[in-house]
Design a protein around this motif. Structure first.
Motif, mmCIF file in Angstrom:
data_model
loop_
_atom_site.group_PDB
_atom_site.id
_atom_site.type_symbol
_atom_site.label_atom_id
_atom_site.label_comp_id
_atom_site.label_asym_id
_atom_site.label_seq_id
_atom_site.Cartn_x
_atom_site.Cartn_y
_atom_site.Cartn_z
ATOM 1 N N ASP A 13 0.897 -1.134 -0.015
ATOM 2 C CA ASP A 13 0.130 0.203 0.019
ATOM 3 C C ASP A 13 0.735 1.233 -0.045
ATOM 4 N N GLU A 16 2.340 6.266 3.476
ATOM 5 C CA GLU A 16 3.607 5.944 4.033
ATOM 6 C C GLU A 16 3.365 6.964 5.483
ATOM 7 N N ARG A 20 5.415 2.176 5.527
ATOM 8 C CA ARG A 20 4.748 1.272 4.446
ATOM 9 C C ARG A 20 4.281 0.035 4.887
ATOM 10 N N ASN A 21 2.913 -0.492 4.501
ATOM 11 C CA ASN A 21 2.313 -1.690 5.163
ATOM 12 C C ASN A 21 3.251 -2.966 4.939
ATOM 13 N N HIS A 22 3.951 -2.838 4.025
ATOM 14 C CA HIS A 22 4.777 -4.453 4.035
ATOM 15 C C HIS A 22 5.971 -4.200 4.988
ATOM 16 N N ALA A 268 0.688 -4.055 11.233
ATOM 17 C CA ALA A 268 0.146 -3.232 10.225
ATOM 18 C C ALA A 268 -1.230 -3.586 9.842
ATOM 19 N N PRO A 269 -1.985 -2.496 9.549
ATOM 20 C CA PRO A 269 -3.373 -2.554 9.054
ATOM 21 C C PRO A 269 -3.692 -3.723 7.839
ATOM 22 N N LEU A 270 -2.757 -3.826 7.181
ATOM 23 C CA LEU A 270 -2.921 -4.906 6.136
ATOM 24 C C LEU A 270 -2.179 -6.173 6.314
ATOM 25 N N ASP A 271 -1.611 -6.457 7.397
ATOM 26 C CA ASP A 271 -1.142 -7.449 7.805
ATOM 27 C C ASP A 271 -1.905 -8.838 7.460
ATOM 28 N N TRP A 290 -9.623 -0.380 9.432
ATOM 29 C CA TRP A 290 -8.945 0.694 9.182
ATOM 30 C C TRP A 290 -9.638 1.764 8.665
ATOM 31 N N TYR A 304 -4.605 6.504 10.956
ATOM 32 C CA TYR A 304 -3.596 5.197 10.630
ATOM 33 C C TYR A 304 -3.208 4.517 12.056
ATOM 34 N N LEU A 306 -2.497 1.195 14.352
ATOM 35 C CA LEU A 306 -1.900 -0.146 14.463
ATOM 36 C C LEU A 306 -2.211 -0.904 15.499
#
Length: 418
Positions: A13, A16, A20-22, A268-271, A290, A304, A306
């Protein structure tokens, strides 16, 4: 690469805000992680590549033949029509990249705006993306959010590009990758979980085939409706967890003899752990949304935020901000689940301090600016024994109006501020 191999894919995503998500996914799992590690794997050694799996993902390059189906499914009539309509521009772009190397949209004269997937954009950008999703170009690097493209055959080994995997095997691989990343997906869930695999009937066929082949194992979870599925080669981890629970090992101490103090991480939100949010309530008694695309007035937690993982529990939420110029990490919001007391929970304060120290390292920061509030101040006085913490001035009414997030206090039925 071990963590990527374990998860199978990392969702990308471009936002930032806290990182960044990853990067956040890896920072929560790898001691001493910095964003340059993944950038080198992506754009230097090219052990990772970007492709559409569940949304845009970072994937192991050696698995590229199993994701080529994304080039075919995204090469839609709209994409092909655009490349026909913009054929002279497409030829110009390909010729320039062929002779001069990677280019971004800014390397070409600005063109008129045209209608594209998400709305109006320049013809150059649309053509670059069309050539990319169809596999003729691939991402060479990113500079911020600016994408530079090169010919696909210059970026990846010829043997991978020549390898042919039947479409059904590719879909089976993509399906298994979702179950591997999350660890406990069910038979259904939101459509976002299954993007790029196919309709529900096909997903059922693929899942059943993976079970019949012995690659997925159906399990039941107390308090959770319907079967869940575990990747077969991870069943030993489930057996190990059962042994440790039977031996009354401490929560969160999987893989340690006799138990150990639980660790703390910011998720992370998209973990992958967050992918199936309907499972979070029965499994963790944790309600998470999220809210980056939620209007500010309707946000429950923050822009944002976590989740905070402590051992095997989701115990709170933190809203940090990383200063890319090397300033301190600022914490705009911090809240705890009802019944969780950070100061009295055994082992939590040192674990939380260690998580903050790791996050500071990740963000190249030298100190933490905590949120205002007397109760939080007591927690951060303890944290300051291990982590540099800047003093916080009391926020008056005018300061609160300037920055509502700075004085956010969770007030829902599930969580309370410390």
């Amino acid at each position: 690469m071990a963590v990527v191999d374990r998860l199978g894919s990392l969702q990308f995503d471009p936002l930032e805000v806290a990182g960044r998500n990853h990067d956040l996914v890896l920072q929560a799992r790898i001691a001493g992680y910095r964003r340059g590690i993944t950038d080198e794997l992506l754009y230097g050694r090219r052990l990772l590549f970007e492709a559409y799996n569940k949304s845009l993902n970072l994937l192991p390059t050696r698995e590229l033949p199993y994701y080529r189906i994304a080039w075919e499914t995204l090469d839609t009539s709209r994409t092909r029509q655009l490349l026909v309509e913009q054929a002279p521009l497409a030829d110009k772009i390909l010729a320039l990249i062929t002779t001069e190397g990677p280019k971004s949209s800014s390397d070409f004269e600005r063109t008129e705006a045209i209608s594209w997937w998400w709305g109006p954009t320049t013809a150059v950008r649309a053509v670059l993306e069309a050539l990319s999703v169809s596999g003729r170009l691939s991402l060479a690097r990113r500079e911020g959010n600016r994408r530079y493209y090169d010919l696909t055959e210059r970026l990846y080994p010829a043997e991978l590009l020549q390898m042919s995997v039947p479409p059904r095997e590719q879909r089976l691989h993509k399906t298994l990758s979702r179950y591997r990343a999350h660890g406990l997906l069910g038979a259904s869930g939101s459509g976002e979980l299954w993007l790029g695999i196919g309709p529900a009937t096909l997903r059922t066929e693929l899942r059943n085939e993976l079970v019949q082949r012995g690659e997925l194992v159906a399990v039941t979870v107390e308090g959770v409706r319907g079967p869940r599925f575990v990747v077969a080669d991870e069943m030993p981890l489930l057996a190990q967890a059962q042994r440790e629970l039977a031996a009354e090992a401490k929560p969160g101490a999987l893989g340690t003899a006799g138990g150990a103090a639980p660790g703390c991480s910011f998720i992370a939100p998209l973990d992958p752990l967050m992918w199936d949010r309907s499972l979070l309530i029965p499994l963790y008694d944790f309600d998470y949304r999220w809210e980056v695309y939620t209007p500010a007035a309707r946000r429950r937690w923050g822009y944002y935020v976590l989740p905070i993982l402590f051992g095997d529990r989701l115990v709170g939420r933190i809203e940090p901000r990383v200063d890319r110029k090397g300033g301190p990490v600022r914490i705009l919001g911090l809240s705890w689940e009802r019944g969780f007391e950070p100061l009295t929970e055994p082992g939590f304060v040192p674990a939380f301090a260690a998580a903050l120290a790791a996050y500071m390292h990740f963000g190249s920061a030298e100190s933490i600016v905590p949120p205002p509030g007397a109760a939080r101040g007591e927690l951060f006085r303890e944290v300051a024994r291990a982590v540099p913490v800047q003093p916080v001035r009391a926020a008056g009414p005018s300061a609160s109006r300037r920055n509502p997030a700075a004085s956010r206090v969770a007030t829902t039925s599930r969580a309370t501020a410390p």
